[in-house]
Write an enzyme that holds these catalytic residues in place. Sequence first.
Site, PDB file in Angstrom:
ATOM      1  N   SER A  27      63.506   3.532  26.368  1.00  0.00           N
ATOM      2  CA  SER A  27      64.767   3.072  25.766  1.00  0.00           C
ATOM      3  C   SER A  27      64.507   2.040  24.670  1.00  0.00           C
ATOM      4  O   SER A  27      65.115   2.076  23.599  1.00  0.00           O
ATOM      5  CB  SER A  27      65.656   2.425  26.830  1.00  0.00           C
ATOM      6  OG  SER A  27      66.098   3.391  27.741  1.00  0.00           O
ATOM      7  N   ARG A  31      65.061   2.376  20.375  1.00  0.00           N
ATOM      8  CA  ARG A  31      65.887   1.401  19.650  1.00  0.00           C
ATOM      9  C   ARG A  31      65.066   0.661  18.605  1.00  0.00           C
ATOM     10  O   ARG A  31      65.546   0.381  17.503  1.00  0.00           O
ATOM     11  CB  ARG A  31      66.493   0.406  20.652  1.00  0.00           C
ATOM     12  CG  ARG A  31      67.609   1.020  21.496  1.00  0.00           C
ATOM     13  CD  ARG A  31      67.807   0.236  22.779  1.00  0.00           C
ATOM     14  NE  ARG A  31      68.995   0.630  23.531  1.00  0.00           N
ATOM     15  CZ  ARG A  31      69.082   1.705  24.313  1.00  0.00           C
ATOM     16  NH1 ARG A  31      68.048   2.534  24.420  1.00  0.00           N
ATOM     17  NH2 ARG A  31      70.201   1.969  24.976  1.00  0.00           N
ATOM     18  N   GLY A  99      68.357  12.712  24.808  1.00  0.00           N
ATOM     19  CA  GLY A  99      69.756  12.310  24.681  1.00  0.00           C
ATOM     20  C   GLY A  99      69.891  10.960  23.997  1.00  0.00           C
ATOM     21  O   GLY A  99      70.790  10.750  23.177  1.00  0.00           O
ATOM     22  N   ARG A 127      74.132  19.285  26.928  1.00  0.00           N
ATOM     23  CA  ARG A 127      74.652  18.033  27.490  1.00  0.00           C
ATOM     24  C   ARG A 127      75.911  17.579  26.734  1.00  0.00           C
ATOM     25  O   ARG A 127      76.085  17.900  25.564  1.00  0.00           O
ATOM     26  CB  ARG A 127      73.550  16.960  27.455  1.00  0.00           C
ATOM     27  CG  ARG A 127      72.403  17.352  28.382  1.00  0.00           C
ATOM     28  CD  ARG A 127      71.245  16.387  28.305  1.00  0.00           C
ATOM     29  NE  ARG A 127      71.596  15.072  28.782  1.00  0.00           N
ATOM     30  CZ  ARG A 127      70.771  14.031  28.739  1.00  0.00           C
ATOM     31  NH1 ARG A 127      69.551  14.161  28.217  1.00  0.00           N
ATOM     32  NH2 ARG A 127      71.141  12.860  29.201  1.00  0.00           N
ATOM     33  N   SER A 171      77.962   3.977  30.297  1.00  0.00           N
ATOM     34  CA  SER A 171      76.870   4.644  29.583  1.00  0.00           C
ATOM     35  C   SER A 171      76.315   3.740  28.503  1.00  0.00           C
ATOM     36  O   SER A 171      77.031   3.362  27.565  1.00  0.00           O
ATOM     37  CB  SER A 171      77.360   5.949  28.945  1.00  0.00           C
ATOM     38  OG  SER A 171      76.412   6.385  27.978  1.00  0.00           O
ATOM     39  N   GLN A 173      74.066   4.675  26.427  1.00  0.00           N
ATOM     40  CA  GLN A 173      73.892   5.466  25.197  1.00  0.00           C
ATOM     41  C   GLN A 173      75.162   5.422  24.363  1.00  0.00           C
ATOM     42  O   GLN A 173      75.110   5.259  23.143  1.00  0.00           O
ATOM     43  CB  GLN A 173      73.532   6.909  25.545  1.00  0.00           C
ATOM     44  CG  GLN A 173      72.130   7.019  26.120  1.00  0.00           C
ATOM     45  CD  GLN A 173      71.725   8.448  26.413  1.00  0.00           C
ATOM     46  OE1 GLN A 173      72.512   9.380  26.262  1.00  0.00           O
ATOM     47  NE2 GLN A 173      70.485   8.623  26.838  1.00  0.00           N
ATOM     48  N   ASP A 320      68.270   6.281  36.092  1.00  0.00           N
ATOM     49  CA  ASP A 320      67.178   7.243  35.884  1.00  0.00           C
ATOM     50  C   ASP A 320      66.230   7.328  37.082  1.00  0.00           C
ATOM     51  O   ASP A 320      65.284   8.115  37.064  1.00  0.00           O
ATOM     52  CB  ASP A 320      66.377   6.857  34.633  1.00  0.00           C
ATOM     53  CG  ASP A 320      67.178   7.119  33.366  1.00  0.00           C
ATOM     54  OD1 ASP A 320      68.136   7.918  33.416  1.00  0.00           O
ATOM     55  OD2 ASP A 320      66.851   6.517  32.323  1.00  0.00           O
ATOM     56  N   LYS A 347      72.270  14.755  33.213  1.00  0.00           N
ATOM     57  CA  LYS A 347      70.991  14.265  32.685  1.00  0.00           C
ATOM     58  C   LYS A 347      70.166  15.449  32.188  1.00  0.00           C
ATOM     59  O   LYS A 347      70.709  16.520  31.946  1.00  0.00           O
ATOM     60  CB  LYS A 347      70.265  13.450  33.756  1.00  0.00           C
ATOM     61  CG  LYS A 347      71.032  12.188  34.167  1.00  0.00           C
ATOM     62  CD  LYS A 347      71.171  11.250  32.993  1.00  0.00           C
ATOM     63  CE  LYS A 347      72.022  10.043  33.320  1.00  0.00           C
ATOM     64  NZ  LYS A 347      72.295   9.223  32.135  1.00  0.00           N
ATOM     65  N   ARG A 351      70.681  16.589  38.223  1.00  0.00           N
ATOM     66  CA  ARG A 351      69.696  16.005  39.148  1.00  0.00           C
ATOM     67  C   ARG A 351      70.148  16.004  40.604  1.00  0.00           C
ATOM     68  O   ARG A 351      69.304  15.893  41.501  1.00  0.00           O
ATOM     69  CB  ARG A 351      69.311  14.586  38.686  1.00  0.00           C
ATOM     70  CG  ARG A 351      68.443  14.636  37.449  1.00  0.00           C
ATOM     71  CD  ARG A 351      68.000  13.277  36.954  1.00  0.00           C
ATOM     72  NE  ARG A 351      67.059  13.454  35.851  1.00  0.00           N
ATOM     73  CZ  ARG A 351      66.731  12.509  34.973  1.00  0.00           C
ATOM     74  NH1 ARG A 351      67.283  11.309  35.073  1.00  0.00           N
ATOM     75  NH2 ARG A 351      65.866  12.756  34.013  1.00  0.00           N
TER      76      ARG A 351
HETATM   77  C1  S3P Z   1      69.559   5.438  28.230  1.00  0.00           C
HETATM   78  C2  S3P Z   1      70.732   5.383  28.937  1.00  0.00           C
HETATM   79  C3  S3P Z   1      70.994   6.211  30.123  1.00  0.00           C
HETATM   80  C4  S3P Z   1      69.705   6.804  30.684  1.00  0.00           C
HETATM   81  C5  S3P Z   1      68.830   7.373  29.620  1.00  0.00           C
HETATM   82  C6  S3P Z   1      68.427   6.297  28.627  1.00  0.00           C
HETATM   83  C7  S3P Z   1      69.402   4.590  27.040  1.00  0.00           C
HETATM   84  O1  S3P Z   1      71.855   7.273  29.757  1.00  0.00           O
HETATM   85  O2  S3P Z   1      69.999   7.788  31.647  1.00  0.00           O
HETATM   86  O3  S3P Z   1      67.661   7.939  30.166  1.00  0.00           O
HETATM   87  O4  S3P Z   1      68.270   4.438  26.535  1.00  0.00           O
HETATM   88  O5  S3P Z   1      70.420   4.049  26.591  1.00  0.00           O
HETATM   89  P1  S3P Z   1      73.468   7.104  29.813  1.00  0.00           P
HETATM   90  O6  S3P Z   1      73.828   6.010  28.929  1.00  0.00           O
HETATM   91  O7  S3P Z   1      74.010   8.422  29.327  1.00  0.00           O
HETATM   92  O8  S3P Z   1      73.776   6.854  31.250  1.00  0.00           O
END
Ligand code: S3P
Length: 438
Positions: A27, A31, A99, A127, A171, A173, A320, A347, A351
């Site tokens: 993550s 970023r 994602g 997704r 979320s 993300q 995760d 995911k 899962r």
């Molecule tokens: C992530 C946020 C999570 C996580 C993903 C990484 C991120 O997803 O499951 O592996 O880096 O912001 P969600 O925000 O969809 O829950």
Amino acid sequence: MSDGPQRFVVEPVESVGGALSVPGDKSISHRAAMLAAVARGTSRIRGFLHGEDCLATLEACRALGASIDDNGQDGLEIEGRGLDGLQPPAHALDLGNSGTALRLLAGLLATQPFDVELTGDESLCSRPMARITDPLAAMGARIHSSDGRAPLVIRGGARLNGIEYTLPVASAQVKSALLLAGLSAAGRTTVRSPAPTRDHTERMLLGMGVPVAQDDAGVVSIDGPAEPHAFELSVPGDFSSAAFFVVAACLAANDGMTIRNVGVNPTRTGLLTILREMGGEIELANLRTVGTEPVADLHVRQSRLHGIEVPPALVPLTIDEFPILFIAAAGASGQTVVRGAEELRYKESDRLAVMAEALNALGATVRELSDGLVIHGGRLAGGRVSSHGDHRVAMALAVAALLAEDAIEILDTAQVATSFPGFTAEAARAGIPIASPA
Ligand code: S3P
């Protein structure tokens, strides 16, 4: 895209141990690359995860005009172009399995003057994406998908305005996509979350000189336009990768195990809280702050795990880690109940369904709920299971060898390279030899 081994075969394992380390946080690596690309000046990033997901982000940043010098273990140098200096890419940006890459880039690119298409592999293109296209469109973005899924097409030249948005599901993300769009939007972008989620974007933006307001209720705001300045960053080891060894050690580290240099941001470590409630003996040593993130060495001892009802409030902080938590539950005495985790169905695979199928095939007793699983602990037999192309499922099932009477064969494992290149080597160091026959 993935070129890791297609199949794992793991013989039953009695015990694990040793001192390990895991690759950089996925993550944070995504970023760091994206924000360095839109910062002005040269950023230096050490410990960047050279997994396929983050390499896809790097390629995308290159295609957008950032100049990137990748010196492997010695780090990356990224010469950013500023928020208004990215170039139109010559082709669609292919984010593979990721994602995070696709959703965060959608936010960052929604405000650019050029058209761009974001796409990925079959799993990524199945997704849900309305969760980002709806709020970005509400900010003024012209972002299109045919059925709420990738590919996404963003039309350039839209002028975005900040909005106040309440996330329907917790979320990071989606929150991050909106904050990244908010960097170039006019006025204040405010995101409310039903529960806390990983806050790496907020921490990194603050470290790059962008004021991000946060309150105790998890409301985050950013005033645009605001350009991040170039930065130096050391990426800690990924807690989500360490998690496989934390559980392995709880199950079978007679003499203990140490995992060094792991990110322990509290928005990521719900698994530690859950495992401790289950009886896990885990200590954080040498706790320190590296850049904007807390980091520690994890000492884990073999523990008598017992089943619990996992508090739903911990789900987003553990999001995760459920595949490996389900393995811990399969090795615990009694029953473990997870509810409030429907997000796991969206995911890299579903899962809940995939882990229930695999654990039942290995001889466990697992009941699937609409939003969770009920797992009865005990030994596993062994047998052939599929990860359904999900990296974390594949790695979790390899750790299940600690509970098995017979070999476990895991199919469709190539995606392990998306998040944990070198997983089989590190597993062997811990005492879990994984064969990868052709
Ligand atoms: C992530 C946020 C999570 C996580 C993903 C990484 C991120 O997803 O499951 O592996 O880096 O912001 P969600 O925000 O969809 O829950």
